[in-house]
Design a protein around this motif. Structure first.
Motif, mmCIF file in Angstrom:
data_model
loop_
_atom_site.group_PDB
_atom_site.id
_atom_site.type_symbol
_atom_site.label_atom_id
_atom_site.label_comp_id
_atom_site.label_asym_id
_atom_site.label_seq_id
_atom_site.Cartn_x
_atom_site.Cartn_y
_atom_site.Cartn_z
ATOM 1 N N ILE A 60 0.852 -1.195 0.000
ATOM 2 C CA ILE A 60 0.000 0.000 0.000
ATOM 3 C C ILE A 60 0.887 1.244 0.000
ATOM 4 O O ILE A 60 0.654 2.192 -0.750
ATOM 5 N N TRP A 61 1.934 1.239 0.817
ATOM 6 C CA TRP A 61 2.861 2.368 0.878
ATOM 7 C C TRP A 61 3.577 2.527 -0.462
ATOM 8 O O TRP A 61 3.676 3.643 -0.990
ATOM 9 N N GLU A 62 4.087 1.415 -1.024
ATOM 10 C CA GLU A 62 4.812 1.477 -2.298
ATOM 11 C C GLU A 62 3.935 2.027 -3.424
ATOM 12 O O GLU A 62 4.430 2.704 -4.324
ATOM 13 N N ALA A 63 2.637 1.729 -3.389
ATOM 14 C CA ALA A 63 1.712 2.191 -4.424
ATOM 15 C C ALA A 63 1.285 3.645 -4.207
ATOM 16 O O ALA A 63 0.494 4.178 -4.989
ATOM 17 N N ARG A 64 1.792 4.262 -3.155
ATOM 18 C CA ARG A 64 1.491 5.656 -2.811
ATOM 19 C C ARG A 64 0.020 5.883 -2.471
ATOM 20 O O ARG A 64 -0.513 6.983 -2.630
ATOM 21 N N LEU A 65 -0.639 4.820 -1.989
ATOM 22 C CA LEU A 65 -2.011 4.964 -1.510
ATOM 23 C C LEU A 65 -1.985 5.591 -0.119
ATOM 24 O O LEU A 65 -0.993 5.464 0.607
ATOM 25 N N LEU A 66 -3.079 6.225 0.247
ATOM 26 C CA LEU A 66 -3.213 6.762 1.597
ATOM 27 C C LEU A 66 -3.052 5.604 2.582
ATOM 28 O O LEU A 66 -3.628 4.527 2.389
ATOM 29 N N MET A 67 -2.252 5.801 3.611
ATOM 30 C CA MET A 67 -2.020 4.731 4.573
ATOM 31 C C MET A 67 -3.279 4.514 5.412
ATOM 32 O O MET A 67 -3.920 5.475 5.845
ATOM 33 N N PRO A 68 -3.629 3.257 5.661
ATOM 34 C CA PRO A 68 -4.872 2.956 6.368
ATOM 35 C C PRO A 68 -4.727 2.995 7.879
ATOM 36 O O PRO A 68 -3.629 2.947 8.418
ATOM 37 N N GLY A 69 -5.880 3.041 8.537
ATOM 38 C CA GLY A 69 -5.922 2.774 9.966
ATOM 39 C C GLY A 69 -5.846 1.260 10.131
ATOM 40 O O GLY A 69 -6.366 0.521 9.292
ATOM 41 N N LEU A 70 -5.191 0.799 11.164
ATOM 42 C CA LEU A 70 -5.048 -0.648 11.379
ATOM 43 C C LEU A 70 -5.858 -1.096 12.581
ATOM 44 O O LEU A 70 -5.835 -0.452 13.627
ATOM 45 N N GLN A 71 -6.575 -2.211 12.425
ATOM 46 C CA GLN A 71 -7.294 -2.868 13.512
ATOM 47 C C GLN A 71 -8.209 -1.889 14.259
ATOM 48 O O GLN A 71 -8.220 -1.840 15.480
ATOM 49 N N THR A 72 -8.961 -1.101 13.523
ATOM 50 C CA THR A 72 -9.916 -0.174 14.132
ATOM 51 C C THR A 72 -11.167 -0.948 14.547
ATOM 52 O O THR A 72 -11.487 -1.973 13.947
ATOM 53 N N THR A 73 -11.867 -0.500 15.552
ATOM 54 C CA THR A 73 -13.051 -1.211 16.043
ATOM 55 C C THR A 73 -14.301 -0.394 15.756
ATOM 56 O O THR A 73 -14.327 0.813 15.972
ATOM 57 N N HIS A 74 -15.323 -1.088 15.260
ATOM 58 C CA HIS A 74 -16.608 -0.466 14.927
ATOM 59 C C HIS A 74 -17.724 -1.342 15.463
ATOM 60 O O HIS A 74 -17.552 -2.540 15.653
ATOM 61 N N SER A 75 -18.881 -0.750 15.666
ATOM 62 C CA SER A 75 -20.072 -1.519 16.044
ATOM 63 C C SER A 75 -21.000 -1.577 14.842
ATOM 64 O O SER A 75 -21.286 -0.548 14.224
ATOM 65 N N LEU A 76 -21.457 -2.782 14.529
ATOM 66 C CA LEU A 76 -22.415 -2.950 13.450
ATOM 67 C C LEU A 76 -23.809 -2.587 13.959
ATOM 68 O O LEU A 76 -24.011 -2.397 15.160
ATOM 69 N N GLU A 77 -24.767 -2.504 13.051
ATOM 70 C CA GLU A 77 -26.135 -2.132 13.421
ATOM 71 C C GLU A 77 -26.718 -3.043 14.492
ATOM 72 O O GLU A 77 -27.480 -2.610 15.335
ATOM 73 N N ASP A 78 -26.335 -4.334 14.449
ATOM 74 C CA ASP A 78 -26.872 -5.275 15.429
ATOM 75 C C ASP A 78 -26.079 -5.257 16.743
ATOM 76 O O ASP A 78 -26.316 -6.057 17.636
ATOM 77 N N GLY A 79 -25.102 -4.331 16.860
ATOM 78 C CA GLY A 79 -24.327 -4.194 18.088
ATOM 79 C C GLY A 79 -23.057 -5.018 18.128
ATOM 80 O O GLY A 79 -22.237 -4.837 19.026
#
Length: 161
Positions: A60-79
């Motif tokens: 991803i870095w070599e392709a010059r893409l925006l670097m991502p967030g890693l292992q982020t936590t989200h809640s789905l609609e069902d919790g």
């Protein structure tokens, strides 16, 4: 490898901090190796949970893409919580490196069959899609083809940096 060291996965089990690593880099005699090691440390992140994730991160870095967030936590609609390997919040894209070991380990730990783990992963993916996130998945076979994964991410809307 750097990610593993930062996570504490070393032969001695001692976790190094990023500031401790440059001492070891100074001992590398060849300039090109020194430059690669310095870059690896710059990109190293203890949140990467596998070699496949770390390799993907480097591509991803070599392709010059925006670097991502890693292992982020989200809640789905069902919790239910969901923690994608990588995320580009502003692009609405989750990325998942699918390694065979992860699925085998998940099956072993949950006492489910590999098929059941696969079905649950697909349910999780549909829930993430339903939450307005596009999920891009890749494997080692994909990472081995130069430009394949970055191309998919770019097509999904991940911006260049």
């Amino acid at each position: 490898m750097v990610d593993s060291v930062l996570r504490g996965r070393t032969a001695g089990g001692r976790r190094l901090t990023a500031p401790e690593i440059p001492h070891w880099i100074d001992l590398i005699p060849v300039r090109c190796k020194l430059e690669r090691a310095t870059l690896a440390i710059e990109l190293g992140d203890a949140r990467a949970e596998s070699r496949g994730e770390a390799t993907s991160h480097a591509q991803i870095w070599e392709a010059r893409l925006l670097m991502p967030g890693l292992q982020t936590t989200h809640s789905l609609e069902d919790g239910r919580p969901v923690r994608p390997d990588v995320e580009w919040c502003e692009a609405g894209v989750f990325g998942e490196f699918d390694g065979l070991i992860k699925n085998s380990r998940s099956a072993s730990l949950s006492r489910q069959s590999t098929h059941q783990v696969f079905v649950e992963e697909r349910r999780r993916e549909r829930a993430m899609d339903g939450a307005g996130r596009r999920v891009i998945r890749w494997t080692w076979a994909d990472v081995k083809v130069p430009g394949r994964v970055p191309g998919w991410l770019l097509a999904a809307g991940v911006p260049l940096r």
